[in-house]
Write a protein that holds these residues in place. Structure first.
Motif, PDB file in Angstrom:
ATOM      1  N   VAL A   1       0.980 -79.320  70.748  1.00  0.00           N
ATOM      2  CA  VAL A   1       0.586 -79.638  69.373  1.00  0.00           C
ATOM      3  C   VAL A   1       1.755 -79.268  68.461  1.00  0.00           C
ATOM      4  O   VAL A   1       2.353 -78.197  68.630  1.00  0.00           O
ATOM      5  N   ILE A   2       2.075 -80.140  67.513  1.00  0.00           N
ATOM      6  CA  ILE A   2       3.170 -79.848  66.570  1.00  0.00           C
ATOM      7  C   ILE A   2       2.546 -79.551  65.209  1.00  0.00           C
ATOM      8  O   ILE A   2       1.767 -80.357  64.687  1.00  0.00           O
TER       9      ILE A   2
ATOM     10  N   ASP B   1       9.038 -85.885  60.107  1.00  0.00           N
ATOM     11  CA  ASP B   1      10.158 -86.547  60.808  1.00  0.00           C
ATOM     12  C   ASP B   1      10.471 -85.821  62.116  1.00  0.00           C
ATOM     13  O   ASP B   1      10.714 -86.453  63.143  1.00  0.00           O
ATOM     14  N   ALA B   2      10.483 -84.500  62.055  1.00  0.00           N
ATOM     15  CA  ALA B   2      10.764 -83.720  63.279  1.00  0.00           C
ATOM     16  C   ALA B   2       9.686 -83.992  64.324  1.00  0.00           C
ATOM     17  O   ALA B   2       9.981 -84.154  65.517  1.00  0.00           O
TER      18      ALA B   2
ATOM     19  N   GLY C   1       7.825 -86.981  69.299  1.00  0.00           N
ATOM     20  CA  GLY C   1       6.927 -88.002  69.852  1.00  0.00           C
ATOM     21  C   GLY C   1       7.702 -89.166  70.458  1.00  0.00           C
ATOM     22  O   GLY C   1       7.375 -89.652  71.548  1.00  0.00           O
ATOM     23  N   GLU C   2       8.746 -89.620  69.760  1.00  0.00           N
ATOM     24  CA  GLU C   2       9.533 -90.765  70.273  1.00  0.00           C
ATOM     25  C   GLU C   2      10.238 -90.397  71.573  1.00  0.00           C
ATOM     26  O   GLU C   2      10.298 -91.188  72.512  1.00  0.00           O
ATOM     27  N   HIS C   3      10.754 -89.184  71.616  1.00  0.00           N
ATOM     28  CA  HIS C   3      11.418 -88.725  72.844  1.00  0.00           C
ATOM     29  C   HIS C   3      10.403 -88.707  73.991  1.00  0.00           C
ATOM     30  O   HIS C   3      10.696 -89.141  75.108  1.00  0.00           O
ATOM     31  N   ALA C   4       9.190 -88.196  73.694  1.00  0.00           N
ATOM     32  CA  ALA C   4       8.154 -88.120  74.735  1.00  0.00           C
ATOM     33  C   ALA C   4       7.801 -89.510  75.244  1.00  0.00           C
ATOM     34  O   ALA C   4       7.636 -89.728  76.450  1.00  0.00           O
TER      35      ALA C   4
ATOM     36  N   PRO D   1       2.722 -85.460  72.386  1.00  0.00           N
ATOM     37  CA  PRO D   1       2.202 -84.265  71.698  1.00  0.00           C
ATOM     38  C   PRO D   1       1.314 -84.684  70.522  1.00  0.00           C
ATOM     39  O   PRO D   1       1.463 -85.778  69.984  1.00  0.00           O
ATOM     40  N   ILE D   2       0.394 -83.805  70.162  1.00  0.00           N
ATOM     41  CA  ILE D   2      -0.482 -84.070  68.999  1.00  0.00           C
ATOM     42  C   ILE D   2       0.290 -83.696  67.744  1.00  0.00           C
ATOM     43  O   ILE D   2       0.763 -82.553  67.619  1.00  0.00           O
TER      44      ILE D   2
END
Ligand code: SF4
Length: 353
Positions: free
Chosen positions: A218-219, A227-228, A233-236, A244-245
């Motif tokens: 979870v972020i 943005d972070a 999320g894009e990397h995942a 990640p949530i």
């Protein structure tokens, strides 16, 4: 004895003021002056009678705003004196010292290193060698009191049932079953140089390592940290990992604290979530770059690890973190490896809560 605590600085400092509030509450009612951003952190706090909001950079800016806030300190309602006998100025600004003085509080206690010290009736040494929570706690030490606490200090926050429900609802809507192990990432910071740049790689490593792979990530953070969170999320997505949530900008502060209370660990920069986790007893891995824990703002959770590139002689280079690395290389963050952080996460997760 009725006390007033003036704490209008950074949100982390509001959290670190709570041991002082608990100490003062044993002597009588405690009111707090806080900013509109800081006040919600103290909602429902059992040591606090009332929070007076001082919007020092907005509606209450300038001399007129200070006078209005001073009147609010003095009078609960027209004709009803609040009866504050002593004010503790939990920061080092002249404005806060002026506020207590103009409000007519007879006894005013603050740090000897404060710009407003000439307005205090008692000055307390600002000890650079102890945690900031202890510095603040020491404001309530009179000449005959202990100057050091007899037990380690722990800040405390008290999320409401609604805060817990908001955290639970966010997890349920993301398909998280009850009992799922949570690992929380807090990649943000107001100061750019304090943002460790490898959270996306860490998320990848956490998802692949058999010791952490079953946890849901979870972020958390404010809307400015969106943005972070998206980059993680894009990397995942590219790596074919579970997403990640993204809870950034979706939870009030105390609901974020409620979420942290359910988490197995928090991985964070030197920023507000570190202190929220301390207040909720969440195992913490804290990443320090241009700052160091010995400045007084390290984690106070019972199980915590602090990480930094100790071999760099340029650390710390700033009290909060500069806008850009003055040396240009930013090695205090770039040289901190994902493997080190992953090992620290596994270490803090091992300790039973
Ligand atoms: S000067 Fe050193 S501590 Fe400061 S930002 Fe640069 S690398 Fe980090």
């Amino acid at each position: 004895m009725a006390s007033l605590v003036i704490q209008t600085s950074l949100l982390g400092e509001v959290v670190l003021t709570t041991p002082l509030l608990h100490r003062l509450a044993q002597r009588g009612p405690v009111d707090v002056v806080a900013t509109p951003q800081g006040a919600p952190l103290l909602a429902g706090h059992p040591a606090v009678r009332d929070v007076i909001v001082f919007d020092k950079r907005g509606l209450a800016r300038g001399w007129r705003g200070l006078m209005q806030t001073a009147r609010a300190i003095r009078w609960r309602a027209p004709g009803e004196a609040r009866g504050t006998e002593i004010a503790y100025i939990a920061q080092r600004s002249l404005r806060s010292a002026l506020l207590a003085s103009v409000a007519g509080v007879p006894e005013r206690v603050g740090f000897s290193a404060s710009a407003g010290r000439a307005l205090y009736t008692r000055q307390v040494a600002y000890n650079p060698d102890v945690h900031h929570a202890e510095r603040l706690w020491s404001l309530a030490s009179g000449p005959d009191d202990d100057v050091s606490p007899s037990a380690p200090l722990h800040p405390r926050l008290y999320p409401s049932a609604n805060d817990h429900a908001a955290a639970a609802s966010l997890l349920t809507s993301a398909g998280v079953a009850s009992g799922t192990h949570l690992l929380v990432l807090a990649p943000g910071s107001v100061w750019a140089t304090k943002r460790w740049p490898r959270y996306a790689e860490l998320a990848d490593a956490l998802a692949r390592d058999p010791r952490t792979a079953r946890a849901r990530l979870v972020i958390i953070g404010g809307s400015a940290d969106g943005d972070a969170a998206r980059a993680i999320g894009e990397h995942a997505q590219t790596a074919g990992m579970p997403l990640p949530i993204d809870a950034t900008g979706r939870l009030p502060l105390l609901a974020s604290a409620a979420l942290l209370a359910r988490a197995g660990a928090l991985i964070t920069n030197d920023s507000l979530p570190l202190h929220l986790a301390s207040a909720m007893g969440t195992p913490t891995v804290a990443i320090f770059g241009p700052t160091v824990p010995t400045l007084g703002f390290g984690p106070l959770a019972p199980h915590a690890e602090t990480l930094g590139v100790d071999s760099l002689s340029c650390r710390p280079c700033h009290a909060h973190g500069p806008d850009a690395c003055p040396l240009g290389h930013w090695r205090c963050m770039r040289d901190l490896s994902v493997a080190r952080v992953l090992d620290a996460v596994v270490d803090v997760m091992r300790v039973p809560r």
